[in-house]
Write a protein that holds these residues in place. Structure first.
Motif, PDB file in Angstrom:
ATOM      1  N   GLN A 274       0.824  -1.210   0.000  1.00 32.22           N
ATOM      2  CA  GLN A 274       0.000   0.000   0.000  1.00 32.22           C
ATOM      3  C   GLN A 274       0.858   1.261   0.000  1.00 32.22           C
ATOM      4  N   ARG A 275       2.047   1.172   0.613  1.00 28.66           N
ATOM      5  CA  ARG A 275       2.920   2.337   0.737  1.00 28.66           C
ATOM      6  C   ARG A 275       4.055   2.324  -0.274  1.00 28.66           C
ATOM      7  N   ARG A 276       3.979   1.408  -1.229  1.00 31.92           N
ATOM      8  CA  ARG A 276       4.966   1.287  -2.300  1.00 31.92           C
ATOM      9  C   ARG A 276       6.376   1.048  -1.746  1.00 31.92           C
ATOM     10  N   LEU A 277       6.448   0.222  -0.699  1.00 30.59           N
ATOM     11  CA  LEU A 277       7.740  -0.170  -0.127  1.00 30.59           C
ATOM     12  C   LEU A 277       8.100  -1.560  -0.621  1.00 30.59           C
ATOM     13  N   SER A 278       9.369  -1.787  -0.879  1.00 24.95           N
ATOM     14  CA  SER A 278       9.777  -3.019  -1.556  1.00 24.95           C
ATOM     15  C   SER A 278      10.139  -4.163  -0.618  1.00 24.95           C
ATOM     16  N   GLU A 279      10.365  -3.901   0.673  1.00 25.66           N
ATOM     17  CA  GLU A 279      10.788  -4.952   1.583  1.00 25.66           C
ATOM     18  C   GLU A 279      10.485  -4.559   3.020  1.00 25.66           C
ATOM     19  N   PHE A 280      10.597  -5.531   3.908  1.00 31.58           N
ATOM     20  CA  PHE A 280      10.445  -5.251   5.339  1.00 31.58           C
ATOM     21  C   PHE A 280      11.366  -6.157   6.125  1.00 31.58           C
ATOM     22  N   GLY A 281      11.666  -5.740   7.357  1.00 32.10           N
ATOM     23  CA  GLY A 281      12.550  -6.517   8.219  1.00 32.10           C
ATOM     24  C   GLY A 281      11.800  -7.167   9.363  1.00 32.10           C
ATOM     25  N   VAL A 282      12.223  -8.366   9.738  1.00 30.30           N
ATOM     26  CA  VAL A 282      11.625  -9.098  10.851  1.00 30.30           C
ATOM     27  C   VAL A 282      12.740  -9.492  11.808  1.00 30.30           C
ATOM     28  N   ARG A 283      12.649  -9.033  13.044  1.00 26.25           N
ATOM     29  CA  ARG A 283      13.673  -9.359  14.036  1.00 26.25           C
ATOM     30  C   ARG A 283      13.366 -10.716  14.666  1.00 26.25           C
ATOM     31  N   GLU A 284      13.693 -11.754  13.930  1.00 29.61           N
ATOM     32  CA  GLU A 284      13.535 -13.132  14.402  1.00 29.61           C
ATOM     33  C   GLU A 284      14.737 -13.946  13.923  1.00 29.61           C
ATOM     34  N   PRO A 285      15.115 -14.983  14.661  1.00 29.33           N
ATOM     35  CA  PRO A 285      16.247 -15.816  14.239  1.00 29.33           C
ATOM     36  C   PRO A 285      15.912 -16.630  12.999  1.00 29.33           C
ATOM     37  N   SER A 286      16.935 -16.948  12.227  1.00 27.17           N
ATOM     38  CA  SER A 286      16.715 -17.643  10.955  1.00 27.17           C
ATOM     39  C   SER A 286      16.378 -19.111  11.129  1.00 27.17           C
ATOM     40  N   ASP A 287      16.669 -19.689  12.309  1.00 28.97           N
ATOM     41  CA  ASP A 287      16.425 -21.121  12.485  1.00 28.97           C
ATOM     42  C   ASP A 287      15.099 -21.422  13.175  1.00 28.97           C
TER      43      ASP A 287
ATOM     44  N   PRO B  92      20.653 -29.091  15.887  1.00 31.02           N
ATOM     45  CA  PRO B  92      19.414 -29.762  16.328  1.00 31.02           C
ATOM     46  C   PRO B  92      19.190 -29.712  17.837  1.00 31.02           C
ATOM     47  N   SER B  93      20.269 -29.757  18.615  1.00 28.65           N
ATOM     48  CA  SER B  93      20.101 -29.778  20.074  1.00 28.65           C
ATOM     49  C   SER B  93      20.102 -28.395  20.705  1.00 28.65           C
ATOM     50  N   LEU B  94      20.460 -27.367  19.938  1.00 24.51           N
ATOM     51  CA  LEU B  94      20.577 -26.037  20.533  1.00 24.51           C
ATOM     52  C   LEU B  94      20.269 -24.960  19.493  1.00 24.51           C
ATOM     53  N   PRO B  95      19.092 -24.315  19.590  1.00 24.86           N
ATOM     54  CA  PRO B  95      18.797 -23.210  18.666  1.00 24.86           C
ATOM     55  C   PRO B  95      19.821 -22.086  18.806  1.00 24.86           C
ATOM     56  N   MET B  96      19.913 -21.265  17.787  1.00 23.37           N
ATOM     57  CA  MET B  96      20.859 -20.151  17.852  1.00 23.37           C
ATOM     58  C   MET B  96      20.429 -19.155  18.921  1.00 23.37           C
ATOM     59  N   PRO B  97      21.384 -18.572  19.654  1.00 21.83           N
ATOM     60  CA  PRO B  97      21.011 -17.578  20.671  1.00 21.83           C
ATOM     61  C   PRO B  97      20.451 -16.343  20.007  1.00 21.83           C
ATOM     62  N   TYR B  98      19.450 -15.739  20.665  1.00 15.38           N
ATOM     63  CA  TYR B  98      18.827 -14.556  20.078  1.00 15.38           C
ATOM     64  C   TYR B  98      18.282 -13.666  21.178  1.00 15.38           C
ATOM     65  N   ALA B  99      18.588 -12.363  21.086  1.00 15.93           N
ATOM     66  CA  ALA B  99      18.082 -11.392  22.052  1.00 15.93           C
ATOM     67  C   ALA B  99      16.872 -10.689  21.457  1.00 15.93           C
ATOM     68  N   HIS B 100      15.692 -11.082  21.870  1.00 16.38           N
ATOM     69  CA  HIS B 100      14.490 -10.483  21.319  1.00 16.38           C
ATOM     70  C   HIS B 100      14.355  -9.036  21.793  1.00 16.38           C
TER      71      HIS B 100
END
Length: 375
Positions: free
Chosen positions: A237-250, A362-370
């Motif tokens: 709606q605002r003609r923006l091409s991308e957005f960011g999400v602060r979440e871990p990739s795994d 598999p045994s440990l997700p990546m650390p992430y500071a929300h």
């Protein structure tokens, strides 16, 4: 002693922060009672995987201009860390200044990362991005907070560096005269909330830029796709091409975004940033022994585990506390330790590889500071 000369005295006052966190105000003052330097010791529970431990974080650090560069902040940090050591076994800094906190035993221990999602990728994935509301997605209210807390704890229950959210958690940014505050989207499936997104509030009148999602959590891939589609529609709606999400990739959301096509931007600061320091090594490891056994998954004999674990607690195995906290949190794997000049005896290498697999395994997700839990 003049009225403005700092006294050797030091005070701590326990208080309750308006954000619901327990805060201890630590100060150095003048003979006349004026503050020279101050910081806050914030209490919370921090995860090292499946186990959460009591911790304190340093924040709100400041020195009055006329007393800067005279050693008062160092004195204050030493006194406050001494008090922390009597209460908890580990301390954190949410946003450390480069080259400062290393002097007090802190090391950078988590990277900064976010997903960058192109709107056109969402369009291709779902067929089209509607300009109107996405069916099943509505605006959130304060009544949705209990469901949001449950979803968050379920999604990140074993993620290092996360906080254990309690029933009264509410770190959403409130609306004010000039700022809209946090904007929340909710996925409603029948009578259940199955996903939510918290968009960062921007000041009214800010120029349009890449929107940022402070948090996006979903119970399943379908809910994650609905939320990503709704945010893409907002950008369209605002003609923006991308957005960011602060979440871990795994995480689930990261995997869904990766299938749609995205970029993951990650920053590893050489100094400063989000930092940690072990205050009581033996006690911290005693609390984390169940987590170490979980990571090893019973694949090693009890005698090998007990011998290695005893060496870890006493410091004869991995004596560097800075390296140890990075390994415990998953910021480093054993290969990273090797790359930085560390080593473990060959007889313990298999066990230490299981204990310290690095985040994203598999045994440990990546650390992430929300972002909504930073202080």
């Amino acid at each position: 002693m003049s009225e403005h000369e700092p006294t050797p005295g030091y005070t701590e006052v326990a208080d309750q922060d308006v954000r619901g966190l327990r805060v201890r105000s630590c100060r150095l003052g003048t003979a006349g009672g004026e503050p020279v330097a101050a910081l806050e010791a914030v209490s919370f529970r921090q995860r090292f995987g499946a186990v959460a431990v009591a911790a304190e974080g340093i924040g709100g650090v400041e020195t009055r201009p006329e007393f800067r560069r005279q050693g008062y902040m160092g004195r204050l940090l030493r006194r406050s860390l001494s008090g922390m050591q009597r209460r908890v076994d580990i301390a954190f800094v949410s946003d450390g200044i480069e080259g400062v906190y290393e002097k007090f035993g802190f090391v950078s221990a988590v990277s900064e990362g976010r997903l960058i999602v192109p709107v056109r990728n969402i369009e291709r994935s779902v067929g089209a991005v509607p300009g109107a509301a996405v069916p099943g997605v509505r605006t959130g209210t304060s009544a949705d907070l209990p469901a949001m807390i449950r979803l968050y704890n379920s999604a990140h229950a074993r993620r290092p560096w996360t906080h254990e959210r309690q029933a009264d958690w509410n770190r959403l940014v409130p609306q004010t005269t000039w700022k809209p505050g946090s904007q929340t989207l909710i996925v409603q499936t029948r009578d259940a909330v199955t996903g939510y997104a918290v968009l960062e509030g921007r000041a009214f009148g800010d120029p349009l830029g890449t929107p940022s999602v402070d948090e996006l959590v979903a119970a399943d891939a379908g809910a994650a796709r609905l939320l990503l589609t709704a945010i893409a529609g907002f950008c369209w709606q605002r003609r923006l091409s991308e957005f960011g999400v602060r979440e871990p990739s795994d995480g689930l959301v990261g995997r869904v975004a990766r299938r749609m096509g995205c970029t993951y931007q990650e920053r590893f600061p050489p100094s400063g940033g989000m930092m940690a320091a072990i205050l009581n090594r033996s006690e911290l490891l005693r609390r984390l022994e169940p987590e170490l056994r979980r990571r090893a998954a019973g694949g090693r004999s009890d005698s090998v585990h007990e011998t290695a674990y005893d060496g870890l607690r006493r410091g004869s195995l991995l004596p560097d506390d800075g390296a140890l906290v990075r390994l415990l949190l998953g910021y480093w794997s054993l290969d990273d330790l090797d790359a930085h000049g560390g080593s473990v005896p060959e007889r313990y290498r298999d066990l230490c590889t299981a204990w310290f697999p690095g985040g994203g395994s598999p045994s440990l997700p990546m650390p992430y500071a929300h972002r909504l839990d930073r202080y």
